[in-house]
Scaffold this active site. Structure first.
Site, short mmCIF file in Angstrom:
data_model
loop_
_atom_site.label_atom_id
_atom_site.label_comp_id
_atom_site.label_asym_id
_atom_site.label_seq_id
_atom_site.Cartn_x
_atom_site.Cartn_y
_atom_site.Cartn_z
N ASN A 9 24.25 40.80 -6.57
CA ASN A 9 23.29 40.96 -7.44
C ASN A 9 23.46 40.80 -8.54
O ASN A 9 24.02 41.74 -9.43
CB ASN A 9 22.43 42.29 -7.05
N TRP A 10 23.08 39.57 -9.31
CA TRP A 10 23.54 39.24 -10.60
C TRP A 10 22.80 39.93 -11.67
O TRP A 10 23.30 40.17 -12.86
CB TRP A 10 23.67 37.66 -11.01
N LYS A 11 21.50 40.38 -11.24
CA LYS A 11 20.80 41.09 -12.23
C LYS A 11 20.33 40.27 -13.47
O LYS A 11 20.33 38.94 -13.43
CB LYS A 11 21.22 42.74 -12.81
N HIS A 94 14.41 46.63 -5.54
CA HIS A 94 15.71 47.18 -6.15
C HIS A 94 15.02 48.61 -6.90
O HIS A 94 14.26 48.44 -7.49
CB HIS A 94 16.38 46.20 -7.02
N GLU A 96 15.87 49.42 -9.77
CA GLU A 96 15.55 48.86 -11.27
C GLU A 96 14.16 48.33 -11.23
O GLU A 96 13.53 48.66 -12.37
CB GLU A 96 16.66 47.76 -11.93
N GLU A 164 20.95 52.14 -1.50
CA GLU A 164 21.48 52.19 -2.80
C GLU A 164 21.07 53.51 -3.55
O GLU A 164 20.06 53.53 -4.06
CB GLU A 164 21.23 50.84 -3.36
N GLY A 170 25.71 51.05 -10.80
CA GLY A 170 26.06 50.95 -12.21
C GLY A 170 26.91 52.01 -12.91
O GLY A 170 26.92 51.86 -14.22
N SER A 210 28.14 50.77 -7.14
CA SER A 210 29.62 50.84 -7.48
C SER A 210 30.43 50.49 -6.39
O SER A 210 31.59 50.94 -6.42
CB SER A 210 29.80 52.04 -8.28
N GLY A 231 26.52 44.75 -7.43
CA GLY A 231 26.07 44.35 -8.95
C GLY A 231 27.44 43.80 -9.82
O GLY A 231 27.80 42.81 -9.72
#
Ligand code: PGA
Length: 248
Positions: A9-11, A94, A96, A164, A170, A210, A231
């Site tokens: 997941n490159w975000k 997600h 975020e 998650e 992160g 992580s 991530g």
């Protein structure tokens, strides 16, 4: 047997040209993967990365999809737009998106149903916050996210769930392998009760938060963990490849 799935997941990292460089570095390192390998990339990177992935065993994913087929939704991306570039997977809900973009279980559900109808494989994210874990609410929170976010799905085996824990994303704090395994077992049981136990057995559930080259083997050795949503560690080719090759 559930086939493992490792997804990056490159975000909001990597321009299209940076993304092309990254996938070109990853591709030769993962040719012998015994799992599904996916990179979920920013929408604007999709055309170039799609081209760069031709002839590789890496599949393309998006980071979001709108629930309407088309229309007056300025700034949004539809399933048809993704499909035109060979996108096969899409991350939905997600944490975020839930935290910063007002995503709710209701919108997660709408996006998931739309993605499935279009033939995309949704990677639906669920997870509890630190406060929820510390106050013993983890199971209650996950059960609600499952009940409301996954309702009306005809074939639950067509989705992937990413568990998650929000506090592990992160932050460098991973859930212990046992914690992740136990929570994913709860998710599978809840899905089994809502749909059918057999379908829950076939459903792939990833761990995310992580996960990295150092801890992936231990996590992936757990019987309930079918993969990872990665991530930070997906932004470096050797790290991502090491996770993909967890079994080697
Ligand atoms: P992380 O992110 O690996 O950087 O913790 C995981 C995710 O948000 O999907």
């Amino acid at each position: 047997m559930r086939r493992p799935i490792i997804a990056g997941n490159w975000k909001m990292n990597n321009t299209a040209s940076e993304g092309v460089t990254l996938v070109k570095a990853i591709a030769p390192l993962v040719t012998d993967a015994n799992c599904d390998v996916v990179v979920c990339v920013p929408a604007i990177d999709i055309p170039a990365v799609s081209e760069a992935l031709k002839g590789t065993n890496i599949k393309l994913g998006a980071e979001n999809v709108h629930f309407a087929e088309k229309g007056a939704y300025t700034g949004e991306i539809s399933a048809a737009m993704l499909l035109e570039y060979g996108v096969e997977y899409v991350i939905i809900g997600h944490s975020e998106r839930r935290q910063y973009f007002a995503e709710t279980d209701e919108t997660v559900n709408k996006r998931t149903l739309t993605a499935l109808k279009a033939g995309l494989t949704p990677i639906v994210c669920i997870g509890e916050s630190l406060e929820e874990r510390e106050t013993g609410k983890t199971e209650e929170v996950l059960a609600t996210q499952i009940k409301d976010g996954l309702k009306d799905i005809e074939d639950i085996t067509k989705i992937v769930i990413a568990y998650e824990p929000v506090w592990a994303i992160g932050t460098g704090k991973t859930a212990t392998a046992e914690q992740a395994n136990e929570t994913i077992a709860f998710i599978r049981k809840t899905v089994g009760e809502m749909f059918c136990p057999k379908c829950a057995d076939a459903l792939r559930i990833q761990y995310g938060g992580s996960m990295n080259a150092g801890n992936c083997k231990e996590l992936m050795a757990m019987p309930e963990i079918d993969g990872g949503l990665i991530g930070d560690a997906s932004l470096k080719a050797p790290d991502f490849a090491a996770i993909v090759n967890f079994d080697k």
